[in-house]
Design a protein around this motif. Structure first.
Motif, PDB file in Angstrom:
ATOM      1  N   SER A 212     -47.356 -90.724   4.948  1.00 29.92           N
ATOM      2  CA  SER A 212     -46.918 -92.073   5.251  1.00 29.92           C
ATOM      3  C   SER A 212     -48.325 -92.356   5.964  1.00 29.92           C
ATOM      4  O   SER A 212     -48.629 -93.609   6.100  1.00 29.92           O
ATOM      5  N   TYR A 213     -48.897 -91.507   6.715  1.00 33.18           N
ATOM      6  CA  TYR A 213     -50.057 -91.850   7.518  1.00 33.18           C
ATOM      7  C   TYR A 213     -51.544 -91.414   6.983  1.00 33.18           C
ATOM      8  O   TYR A 213     -52.450 -91.458   7.513  1.00 33.18           O
ATOM      9  N   ASN A 214     -51.416 -90.965   5.599  1.00 41.29           N
ATOM     10  CA  ASN A 214     -52.327 -90.272   4.896  1.00 41.29           C
ATOM     11  C   ASN A 214     -53.280 -89.308   5.728  1.00 41.29           C
ATOM     12  O   ASN A 214     -54.518 -89.320   5.429  1.00 41.29           O
ATOM     13  N   ARG A 215     -52.498 -88.180   6.405  1.00 40.87           N
ATOM     14  CA  ARG A 215     -53.236 -87.236   6.719  1.00 40.87           C
ATOM     15  C   ARG A 215     -53.058 -85.870   6.246  1.00 40.87           C
ATOM     16  O   ARG A 215     -53.330 -84.837   6.897  1.00 40.87           O
ATOM     17  N   GLN A 216     -52.996 -86.137   4.916  1.00 41.58           N
ATOM     18  CA  GLN A 216     -52.889 -84.746   4.197  1.00 41.58           C
ATOM     19  C   GLN A 216     -54.212 -83.866   4.411  1.00 41.58           C
ATOM     20  O   GLN A 216     -54.183 -82.545   4.539  1.00 41.58           O
ATOM     21  N   ALA A 217     -55.298 -84.474   4.416  1.00 42.34           N
ATOM     22  CA  ALA A 217     -56.582 -84.072   4.375  1.00 42.34           C
ATOM     23  C   ALA A 217     -56.792 -83.264   5.628  1.00 42.34           C
ATOM     24  O   ALA A 217     -57.417 -82.192   5.864  1.00 42.34           O
ATOM     25  N   THR A 218     -56.394 -84.057   6.883  1.00 42.06           N
ATOM     26  CA  THR A 218     -56.341 -83.391   8.162  1.00 42.06           C
ATOM     27  C   THR A 218     -55.452 -82.305   8.282  1.00 42.06           C
ATOM     28  O   THR A 218     -55.830 -81.253   8.924  1.00 42.06           O
ATOM     29  N   GLU A 219     -54.186 -82.349   7.773  1.00 43.52           N
ATOM     30  CA  GLU A 219     -53.276 -81.026   7.688  1.00 43.52           C
ATOM     31  C   GLU A 219     -54.067 -79.921   6.847  1.00 43.52           C
ATOM     32  O   GLU A 219     -53.802 -78.771   7.317  1.00 43.52           O
ATOM     33  N   SER A 220     -54.596 -80.333   5.713  1.00 39.02           N
ATOM     34  CA  SER A 220     -55.153 -78.977   5.031  1.00 39.02           C
ATOM     35  C   SER A 220     -56.383 -78.665   5.696  1.00 39.02           C
ATOM     36  O   SER A 220     -56.365 -77.262   5.677  1.00 39.02           O
ATOM     37  N   LYS A 221     -57.349 -79.379   6.607  1.00 35.20           N
ATOM     38  CA  LYS A 221     -58.419 -78.862   7.249  1.00 35.20           C
ATOM     39  C   LYS A 221     -57.669 -78.138   8.277  1.00 35.20           C
ATOM     40  O   LYS A 221     -58.333 -76.983   8.986  1.00 35.20           O
ATOM     41  N   ASN A 222     -56.566 -78.575   8.906  1.00 35.05           N
ATOM     42  CA  ASN A 222     -56.061 -77.747  10.103  1.00 35.05           C
ATOM     43  C   ASN A 222     -55.568 -76.450   9.669  1.00 35.05           C
ATOM     44  O   ASN A 222     -55.821 -75.195  10.269  1.00 35.05           O
ATOM     45  N   LEU A 223     -54.917 -76.481   8.536  1.00 36.02           N
ATOM     46  CA  LEU A 223     -54.546 -74.966   8.006  1.00 36.02           C
ATOM     47  C   LEU A 223     -55.551 -74.403   7.686  1.00 36.02           C
ATOM     48  O   LEU A 223     -55.593 -72.967   7.744  1.00 36.02           O
ATOM     49  N   HIS A 224     -56.598 -74.887   7.111  1.00 34.42           N
ATOM     50  CA  HIS A 224     -57.670 -74.026   6.505  1.00 34.42           C
ATOM     51  C   HIS A 224     -58.415 -73.239   7.798  1.00 34.42           C
ATOM     52  O   HIS A 224     -58.784 -72.161   7.805  1.00 34.42           O
ATOM     53  N   ARG A 225     -58.464 -74.255   8.945  1.00 37.21           N
ATOM     54  CA  ARG A 225     -59.125 -73.788  10.186  1.00 37.21           C
ATOM     55  C   ARG A 225     -58.450 -72.528  10.690  1.00 37.21           C
ATOM     56  O   ARG A 225     -59.067 -71.475  11.251  1.00 37.21           O
ATOM     57  N   GLN A 226     -57.059 -72.617  10.788  1.00 36.08           N
ATOM     58  CA  GLN A 226     -56.301 -71.564  11.309  1.00 36.08           C
ATOM     59  C   GLN A 226     -56.314 -70.415  10.375  1.00 36.08           C
ATOM     60  O   GLN A 226     -56.134 -69.101  10.740  1.00 36.08           O
ATOM     61  N   GLY A 227     -56.117 -70.602   9.093  1.00 32.32           N
ATOM     62  CA  GLY A 227     -56.284 -69.733   7.978  1.00 32.32           C
ATOM     63  C   GLY A 227     -57.792 -68.881   8.011  1.00 32.32           C
ATOM     64  O   GLY A 227     -57.646 -67.488   7.982  1.00 32.32           O
ATOM     65  N   ALA A 228     -58.800 -69.624   8.600  1.00 32.36           N
ATOM     66  CA  ALA A 228     -60.128 -68.820   8.495  1.00 32.36           C
ATOM     67  C   ALA A 228     -60.135 -68.108   9.878  1.00 32.36           C
ATOM     68  O   ALA A 228     -60.553 -66.883   9.795  1.00 32.36           O
ATOM     69  N   ASN A 229     -59.262 -68.377  10.629  1.00 36.55           N
ATOM     70  CA  ASN A 229     -59.203 -67.571  12.207  1.00 36.55           C
ATOM     71  C   ASN A 229     -58.418 -66.360  11.572  1.00 36.55           C
ATOM     72  O   ASN A 229     -58.988 -65.312  12.246  1.00 36.55           O
ATOM     73  N   TRP A 230     -57.333 -66.470  10.805  1.00 33.25           N
ATOM     74  CA  TRP A 230     -56.662 -65.386  10.364  1.00 33.25           C
ATOM     75  C   TRP A 230     -57.510 -64.573   9.650  1.00 33.25           C
ATOM     76  O   TRP A 230     -57.323 -63.097   9.534  1.00 33.25           O
ATOM     77  N   LEU A 231     -58.290 -65.001   8.687  1.00 32.97           N
ATOM     78  CA  LEU A 231     -59.117 -64.245   7.757  1.00 32.97           C
ATOM     79  C   LEU A 231     -60.027 -63.518   8.620  1.00 32.97           C
ATOM     80  O   LEU A 231     -60.276 -62.339   8.207  1.00 32.97           O
ATOM     81  N   ARG A 232     -60.707 -63.917   9.642  1.00 37.78           N
ATOM     82  CA  ARG A 232     -61.458 -63.218  10.347  1.00 37.78           C
ATOM     83  C   ARG A 232     -61.014 -61.950  11.035  1.00 37.78           C
ATOM     84  O   ARG A 232     -61.241 -60.929  11.284  1.00 37.78           O
ATOM     85  N   ALA A 233     -59.773 -62.367  11.723  1.00 35.03           N
ATOM     86  CA  ALA A 233     -58.952 -61.150  12.444  1.00 35.03           C
ATOM     87  C   ALA A 233     -58.695 -60.368  11.571  1.00 35.03           C
ATOM     88  O   ALA A 233     -58.804 -58.876  11.519  1.00 35.03           O
ATOM     89  N   ASN A 234     -58.162 -60.587  10.260  1.00 31.41           N
ATOM     90  CA  ASN A 234     -57.612 -59.670   9.236  1.00 31.41           C
ATOM     91  C   ASN A 234     -58.935 -58.915   8.782  1.00 31.41           C
ATOM     92  O   ASN A 234     -58.606 -57.774   8.276  1.00 31.41           O
ATOM     93  N   MET A 235     -59.833 -59.534   8.249  1.00 27.57           N
ATOM     94  CA  MET A 235     -61.228 -58.791   7.849  1.00 27.57           C
ATOM     95  C   MET A 235     -61.748 -57.707   8.952  1.00 27.57           C
ATOM     96  O   MET A 235     -62.226 -56.594   8.435  1.00 27.57           O
TER      97      MET A 235
END
Length: 569
Positions: A212-235
C-alpha cells in the motif's frame, strides 16, 4: 569452550546415550573389518597374484567379501542409530529451549527480532547437536580408526610407520590454524543469517503495508543488503573450508610420495614385498583421511561453538517472575476479588517508575476502567496482574491472597486477557475459539461464538468453523477477529477479565457492535477495562485515571459523579 558447551547441553543426552554408544561400537566394528580386509588384500597380492596360484584365491576372496558385507551392515546400523539419537537430541533440546523462551516476559520478544530467534531455535541448535551428539560419536570413532590403521601400519613395517607418524602433527597444526579463523567466520554467518531471516519474516508479515505504501523496492533492497552481508560471511567460511581441503590434500600427497619412495627402495633391497607395500599404502589411505577428519571436526566444533553461544544467550535470559517455593495453586475457581495495595513498579534497567502507590479494589461484577495518556502505566497494570512482572513495592491480592503466593499457572487459569489486537493462529475458526478451553465440544464452541456475535459470519466462511483463518487471521476484518477473541474468552470462562484497549482501531459502528458481546462477557466477572476511549464505557463503571509518574510520587484523589478518579503521580 567445548567444556562449557558440554556442561550446558550434555544433560540433554540423558536417555539417548545408548544410541550413540551402540552407533560408535558398530562404527568401530566396521573399521576393524576394513583393517582385516586390507590384510587379506596383501595376502591375495603376495600369495595369489605374485605366484599365479588360482586355488589359493577363493578362501581369502570369499572372506574379503564376507568382511565387506559385515562392514556394510554394521556401518548402516551404526549410522542409523547415531542419526536416531541425534534427531531425538535435537527434538529434546529444541523443546527445552522453546519451553524456556515461553517463560520469558513479553518485553523479551519486543526487544528481539523474531527471525533471529527462529534461527537460534533451528540452525544453531543443529550446530550444537553436531558437537554434543553425533559429533562426539564421530570424534570417538575417528580417533579409534586412527589408532587401528596406525597400529596395522606399524605391524606391517614399524620403521615406515614411524616416518608416517612423524608427519601427522603437520595435519593437526593446519587444522588448529584454520579452526580459530573458522569460528569467527561461523559466528558472523550465524548472526547475519538471523538478521536476514528477520527481514524476510517482517516483510512477509507486513505485505499489506509494504504494497500500500509502494515500498516493495525498498524491502527488496533491504533484503539484498542483508543477504549480501550473509553472502560475505558465508563466503569467508567457504574460503576457509575450500582452502583447508587442498592444503591437507597436498600434505597427504607429500606424505604418500615419501612413503612410497621409501617403500620402493625397501622392495629393491628385498626387505619388503609388493603386497606389504600396497597394504601399508592402503592403511595410509585410510589413516590420513581419518586424521584429516579430526581436523575437519575442529572446524565443525568452531561452528558449533558459535551456535552454542547464541543458544546459551537465550537460556541465560531469566524469566521476569518465578513461583515461590511456598506458592500453591488455588484450591478452586476464584471468586475474582482484586485488590491493588499501594503498588509501585519500575521496569528493569529504568529509573523512572511506571506506577507509583496505586490502590484500588474490584469486586465480582465490577467494571473498573483504567484510562490515561500513553506512558501512564495502563498496560503495566495488566502485566503485573498476570505476573509477567512483580511489583517493586506494594502487593496485589486475589480473593485476599497475595498473587505471589499463588502459582503462576493457577493464577492465569483464573484470568482472561483480551488485547487490542484480536490475536489468532493460522488454524481454523473452531481451533482458535477452542484455544480458550482445549477439549471443548463443538456445541460449546458454537454457543460461545453466538454469544460473541461471531456465529453468523463464521457460517458464511467457505468451510464454516473448519475454515483456516490464515496467518494472523488475514481472512477476517478487525471486528471479526475481535469477536473470535471474545468467543475464546467466553469459552475460557475465567472469573477475572482484563480488556486491554479492546476498541482500538475499530470504527464507531464496529466498536458498538463489538461492545454488545463484550457486555455479555463482562457480566458477573471482575473486569478491568484498559482504554483511552470512554465512549462505550458502561455507566456503572468506576474510572481510574493514571498519569505518568514524575519525580514526585504524591497521590491526589478526587471524586467525580458518577465517576471516581484516582490520579497516580
Amino acid at each position: 569452550m567445548i567444556r562449557k558447551t558440554l556442561r550446558e547441553f550434555w544433560p540433554d543426552t540423558h536417555g539417548l546415550r545408548k544410541w550413540f554408544v551402540i552407533g560408535g561400537i558398530l562404527a568401530i566394528v566396521a573399521a576393524l573389518c576394513e583393517v582385516a580386509a586390507i590384510a587379506l588384500f596383501a595376502v591375495i597380492t603376495d600369495e595369489v597374484l605374485s605366484q599365479g596360484d588360482l586355488g589359493a584365491f577363493w578362501t581369502p576372496a570369499f572372506t574379503w567379501l564376507g568382511l565387506a558385507a559385515v562392514a556394510g551392515v554394521v556401518s548402516f546400523a551404526g549410522s542409523y542409530l547415531t542419526s536416531l539419537g541425534a534427531e531425538r537430541f535435537l527434538l529434546k533440546l529444541r523443546d527445552r529451549v522453546f519451553a524456556h523462551v515461553q517463560t520469558l516476559t513479553p518485553d523479551f520478544f519486543n526487544n528481539r527480532r523474531l527471525g533471529d530467534l527462529m534461527a537460534r531455535l533451528t540452525d544453531d541448535i543443529e550446530a550444537i547437536e553436531e558437537l554434543v551428539g553425533s559429533g562426539l560419536v564421530k570424534a570417538f570413532t575417528t580417533v579409534v580408526s586412527v589408532i587401528f590403521f596406525a597400529g596395522a601400519a606399524f605391524v606391517v613395517r614399524w620403521d615406515l610407520a614411524l616416518v608416517t607418524f612423524a608427519l601427522i602433527p603437520a595435519f593437526l597444526i593446519v587444522s588448529k590454524l584454520f579452526a580459530s579463523r573458522f569460528r569467527v567466520a561461523a559466528g558472523r554467518e550465524r548472526q547475519s543469517n538471523g538478521v536476514m531471516n528477520s527481514v524476510i519474516e517482517e516483510s512477509l508479515s507486513n505485505q499489506t503495508l509494504v504494497q500500500s505504501y509502494n515500498r516493495q523496492a525498498t524491502e527488496s533492497k533491504n533484503l539484498h543488503r542483508q543477504g549480501a552481508n550473509w553472502l560475505r560471511a558465508n563466503m569467508q567460511q567457504a574460503w576457509l573450508s575450500s582452502m583447508y581441503g587442498p592444503t591437507v590434500q597436498i600434505l597427504q600427497t607429500t606424505c604418500m610420495i615419501v612413503i612410497l619412495g621409501f617403500g620402493a627402495w625397501e622392495i629393491s633391497a628385498g626387505r619388503l614385498t609388493i603386497g606389504g607395500l600396497l597394504a601399508f599404502a592402503a592403511y595410509l589411505a585410510y589413516l590420513y583421511p581419518a586424521v584429516q577428519g579430526l581436523g575437519q571436526l575442529a572446524l565443525e566444533i568452531s561452528e558449533a561453538a558459535a551456535g552454542s553461544d547464541r543458544v546459551q544467550e537465550i537460556l541465560k535470559a531469566r524469566p521476569g517472575v518465578t513461583d515461590r517455593r511456598t506458592a500453591e495453586p488455588l484450591p478452586a475457581r476464584a471468586a475474582g476479588r482484586i485488590a491493588f495495595e499501594r503498588v509501585g513498579f519500575t521496569y528493569p534497567n529504568r529509573t523512572r517508575p511506571a506506577l507509583a502507590d496505586l490502590s484500588f479494589t474490584a469486586e465480582p461484577g465490577d467494571v473498573v476502567v483504567i484510562t490515561g495518556p500513553s506512558g501512564a502505566g495502563k498496560s503495566t497494570l495488566a502485566k503485573l496482574l498476570l505476573r509477567f512482572y512483580e511489583p517493586t513495592s506494594g502487593r496485589i491480592l486475589l480473593d485476599g491472597t497475595d498473587i505471589r503466593d499463588i502459582t503462576g499457572a493457577s493464577l492465569r487459569e483464573n484470568i482472561t486477557l483480551l488485547q487490542q489486537e484480536g490475536l489468532v493462529f493460522s488454524g481454523t475458526a473452531r481451533e482458535n475459539i477452542a484455544y480458550g478451553r482445549p477439549g471443548a465440544t463443538l456445541e460449546e464452541i458454537v454457543e460461545a461464538a453466538k454469544l460473541a456475535d461471531a456465529h453468523d459470519f463464521i457460517n458464511r466462511l467457505p468451510g464454516k468453523y473448519d475454515t483456516t483463518l490464515g496467518q494472523r487471521g488475514r481472512l477476517l476484518s478487525g471486528g471479526q477477529l475481535q469477536r473470535i477473541a471474545i468467543a475464546r474468552a467466553l469459552l475460557r470462562d475465567a472469573p477475572v477479565l482484563v480488556l486491554d484497549e479492546p476498541m482500538t482501531g475499530l470504527d464507531a459502528a464496529t466498536a458498538a457492535r463489538v461492545m454488545e458481546p463484550l457486555r455479555r462477557l463482562m457480566a458477573g466477572r471482575t473486569t478491568i477495562l484498559i482504554t483511552h476511549d470512554l465512549r462505550h464505557v458502561p455507566d456503572t463503571a468506576r474510572t481510574i485515571v493514571l498519569e505518568p509518574v514524575r519525580r514526585s510520587n504524591r497521590i491526589k484523589l478526587r471524586h467525580m459523579t458518577p465517576v471516581m478518579s484516582r490520579i497516580a503521580r
